[in-house]
Design a protein around this motif. Sequence first.
Motif, PDB file in Angstrom:
ATOM      1  N   ALA A  94       0.692  -1.189   0.002  1.00 34.86           N
ATOM      2  CA  ALA A  94       0.090  -0.058   0.160  1.00 34.86           C
ATOM      3  C   ALA A  94       0.928   1.368  -0.058  1.00 34.86           C
ATOM      4  N   ARG A  95       2.045   1.077   0.548  1.00 34.30           N
ATOM      5  CA  ARG A  95       3.057   2.223   0.345  1.00 34.30           C
ATOM      6  C   ARG A  95       3.787   2.091  -0.786  1.00 34.30           C
ATOM      7  N   GLY A  96       3.512   1.541  -1.790  1.00 30.06           N
ATOM      8  CA  GLY A  96       4.132   1.413  -3.194  1.00 30.06           C
ATOM      9  C   GLY A  96       5.640   0.650  -3.181  1.00 30.06           C
ATOM     10  N   LEU A  97       5.707  -0.408  -2.411  1.00 29.08           N
ATOM     11  CA  LEU A  97       7.090  -1.126  -2.285  1.00 29.08           C
ATOM     12  C   LEU A  97       6.803  -2.455  -2.328  1.00 29.08           C
ATOM     13  N   VAL A  98       7.605  -3.169  -2.938  1.00 27.96           N
ATOM     14  CA  VAL A  98       7.665  -4.508  -3.292  1.00 27.96           C
ATOM     15  C   VAL A  98       9.089  -5.287  -2.479  1.00 27.96           C
ATOM     16  N   HIS A  99       8.834  -6.115  -1.491  1.00 29.48           N
ATOM     17  CA  HIS A  99       9.914  -6.388  -0.523  1.00 29.48           C
ATOM     18  C   HIS A  99      11.036  -7.200  -1.350  1.00 29.48           C
ATOM     19  N   SER A 100      10.830  -8.322  -2.065  1.00 27.42           N
ATOM     20  CA  SER A 100      11.554  -9.217  -2.730  1.00 27.42           C
ATOM     21  C   SER A 100      12.592  -9.601  -1.952  1.00 27.42           C
ATOM     22  N   GLY A 101      12.215  -9.832  -0.730  1.00 25.66           N
ATOM     23  CA  GLY A 101      13.215 -10.681   0.380  1.00 25.66           C
ATOM     24  C   GLY A 101      12.893 -11.685   1.204  1.00 25.66           C
ATOM     25  N   VAL A 102      11.673 -12.572   0.689  1.00 26.41           N
ATOM     26  CA  VAL A 102      11.026 -13.350   1.425  1.00 26.41           C
ATOM     27  C   VAL A 102      12.168 -14.451   1.772  1.00 26.41           C
ATOM     28  N   LYS A 103      12.535 -14.843   2.961  1.00 24.29           N
ATOM     29  CA  LYS A 103      13.131 -16.066   3.474  1.00 24.29           C
ATOM     30  C   LYS A 103      12.960 -16.099   4.925  1.00 24.29           C
ATOM     31  N   PRO A 104      13.202 -17.415   5.512  1.00 23.36           N
ATOM     32  CA  PRO A 104      12.924 -17.334   7.149  1.00 23.36           C
ATOM     33  C   PRO A 104      13.964 -16.418   7.810  1.00 23.36           C
ATOM     34  N   GLY A 105      15.014 -16.169   7.081  1.00 26.76           N
ATOM     35  CA  GLY A 105      16.088 -15.225   7.966  1.00 26.76           C
ATOM     36  C   GLY A 105      15.827 -14.033   7.712  1.00 26.76           C
ATOM     37  N   ASN A 106      14.868 -13.438   6.949  1.00 26.07           N
ATOM     38  CA  ASN A 106      14.295 -12.105   7.086  1.00 26.07           C
ATOM     39  C   ASN A 106      13.038 -11.735   7.650  1.00 26.07           C
ATOM     40  N   ILE A 107      12.419 -12.646   8.660  1.00 26.87           N
ATOM     41  CA  ILE A 107      11.379 -12.321   9.182  1.00 26.87           C
ATOM     42  C   ILE A 107      11.726 -12.647  10.793  1.00 26.87           C
ATOM     43  N   CYS A 108      11.498 -11.648  11.630  1.00 26.01           N
ATOM     44  CA  CYS A 108      11.797 -11.943  12.972  1.00 26.01           C
ATOM     45  C   CYS A 108      10.613 -11.670  13.836  1.00 26.01           C
ATOM     46  N   LEU A 109      10.832 -12.296  15.249  1.00 23.16           N
ATOM     47  CA  LEU A 109       9.993 -12.225  16.172  1.00 23.16           C
ATOM     48  C   LEU A 109      10.168 -10.713  16.758  1.00 23.16           C
ATOM     49  N   ALA A 110       8.989 -10.324  17.299  1.00 23.61           N
ATOM     50  CA  ALA A 110       9.023  -8.991  18.125  1.00 23.61           C
ATOM     51  C   ALA A 110      10.269  -8.922  19.149  1.00 23.61           C
ATOM     52  N   PRO A 111      10.653  -7.924  19.666  1.00 24.13           N
ATOM     53  CA  PRO A 111      11.642  -7.955  20.826  1.00 24.13           C
ATOM     54  C   PRO A 111      11.083  -8.284  22.088  1.00 24.13           C
ATOM     55  N   ARG A 112      11.769  -9.069  22.714  1.00 22.92           N
ATOM     56  CA  ARG A 112      11.300  -9.641  24.002  1.00 22.92           C
ATOM     57  C   ARG A 112      10.968  -8.455  24.977  1.00 22.92           C
ATOM     58  N   GLY A 113       9.627  -8.446  25.646  1.00 23.94           N
ATOM     59  CA  GLY A 113       9.106  -7.694  26.568  1.00 23.94           C
ATOM     60  C   GLY A 113       8.443  -6.544  25.967  1.00 23.94           C
ATOM     61  N   SER A 114       8.401  -6.445  24.455  1.00 25.09           N
ATOM     62  CA  SER A 114       7.798  -5.328  23.930  1.00 25.09           C
ATOM     63  C   SER A 114       6.232  -5.381  23.949  1.00 25.09           C
ATOM     64  N   THR A 115       5.494  -4.325  23.443  1.00 22.98           N
ATOM     65  CA  THR A 115       4.125  -4.177  23.978  1.00 22.98           C
ATOM     66  C   THR A 115       3.332  -4.764  22.742  1.00 22.98           C
ATOM     67  N   ASP A 116       4.172  -5.212  21.537  1.00 24.82           N
ATOM     68  CA  ASP A 116       3.447  -5.858  20.524  1.00 24.82           C
ATOM     69  C   ASP A 116       2.794  -6.983  20.782  1.00 24.82           C
ATOM     70  N   GLU A 117       1.804  -7.542  19.959  1.00 26.74           N
ATOM     71  CA  GLU A 117       1.174  -8.772  20.446  1.00 26.74           C
ATOM     72  C   GLU A 117       2.114 -10.043  20.113  1.00 26.74           C
ATOM     73  N   PRO A 118       1.746 -11.302  20.987  1.00 23.83           N
ATOM     74  CA  PRO A 118       2.586 -12.191  20.964  1.00 23.83           C
ATOM     75  C   PRO A 118       2.889 -12.956  19.880  1.00 23.83           C
ATOM     76  N   THR A 119       1.912 -12.689  18.633  1.00 21.20           N
ATOM     77  CA  THR A 119       2.025 -13.390  17.336  1.00 21.20           C
ATOM     78  C   THR A 119       2.760 -12.542  16.531  1.00 21.20           C
ATOM     79  N   MET A 120       3.169 -11.079  16.831  1.00 29.06           N
ATOM     80  CA  MET A 120       3.710 -10.306  15.847  1.00 29.06           C
ATOM     81  C   MET A 120       5.107 -10.630  15.115  1.00 29.06           C
ATOM     82  N   LEU A 121       5.106 -10.581  13.928  1.00 27.10           N
ATOM     83  CA  LEU A 121       6.414 -11.030  12.979  1.00 27.10           C
ATOM     84  C   LEU A 121       6.787  -9.438  12.327  1.00 27.10           C
TER      85      LEU A 121
END
Length: 421
Positions: free
Chosen positions: A231-258
């Motif tokens: 929606a912001r006019g960008l294509v990632h082109s970087g899909v791989k398991p090493g480019n998807i991170c868990l939210a920082p420990r103790g953050s206010t993000d929901e537990p399933t946030m990636l």
Amino acid sequence: MTLATLPLKSVERIVHHVYVDCLLGFNASDCSQHFCSPAVPCKQALDFLAPFLSLRLVASCWNTAVNNFQQTTREDFFSRVEDGYYPHPWHINTRVRKAVLLSRYRVFRTIHTEAGNRGVYFAYDFGGLTGCAAAREVVVKAWVSSSDFECQREVAAYRTLGGADPCPGVPTPEIASARHDPFCDVHALVLPKLGPTLEDLREMLPHKRLDERMVLTVAIQMIERYGNIHARGLVHSGVKPGNICLAPRGSTDEPTMLYAIDFGFSSALDVNSSLPSPHRIDAVGNRRFMSVFAHHGISQSQRDDLESLAYLLSYLFHARLPWDSPSGQSPRPRPRSMSPQTATAQQQQPHVWRVKIATPAAVLFRDMDACFHEFWRDVKALAYAEVPDYGKMRQRFAARLKAIDEGKAPFGWWDIWEQSI
């Protein structure tokens, strides 16, 4: 005897005592380690050194001794960090360790380096009011040249995705752009440290694979992520398991946030055209997960990120993809009667894109729920630059997750991580 009458060597020894022995002894109870340097002391060190540094205004020999000390790397002042031998002064690993980076970041571990001209590192940020006593970890991406295409794309992507309305699930850089450090002679972009990657998590799990519940959560999160990025006019082109991170420990993000990271291969969407660019582009990305169009140098659109996501979901569930070479398998010996040319032709593996085209959904998503097959069907039916129905795609996976989640404990990535270590 005054400072002015002392030999310079004697004054330099006094400076050494002030910087090293006195400073570290003074902070022994509060801060057992220092990540700053004599040339760039942290706030805590500077407060202690201020009376001694003020002598530079009235004693030229003291000023000379301090300058000489600051210009010399003092390993006994630094705390001990990652041991590494980098023999080439031109290498990016050597450069980022020449001095404190951008006057506040001390690199201590290499995450990844490529060709000696770009790298990703963990660093301590001691630029806060408490200095080294409460230094926090950050991620530094560094390039030798600002004209490096990955540097330019990364900076442009974070500028597009950040600002006053930052894109959810994308890290916000600590500084607005890649900044040049004259001492290390690198261009550095500083990002917050996130949690482990999906690749780190996968390696910790039995059989190196995620179960259906985890894969469905990845699908829901990443479809939402790509909906916002596109929606912001960008294509990632970087899909791989090493480019998807868990939210920082103790953050206010929901537990399933990636979080989606690494936009060095990203490209802008051409919203004014419904056809690919007539010019061939460089094929960039991970060959295992990149779309078929990307293999052929065709400009990327929304469908390419979603096609790559489909490959990722299959990989996370099965721990391999149909076009992966069998591990440990060596080429069969050539019979004496066979010519070298014939043997080479027989042993040559088919192009990855050919296998991708020839692989049906029944193979790619074997033993997986029908919602994955339906997602693949919708993705392959998309025209170039057509805006997908992200809500419909997410809802399909969410319905399946709700059906298998009933009666189970709440899902959280960090819970799974802690159970696996």
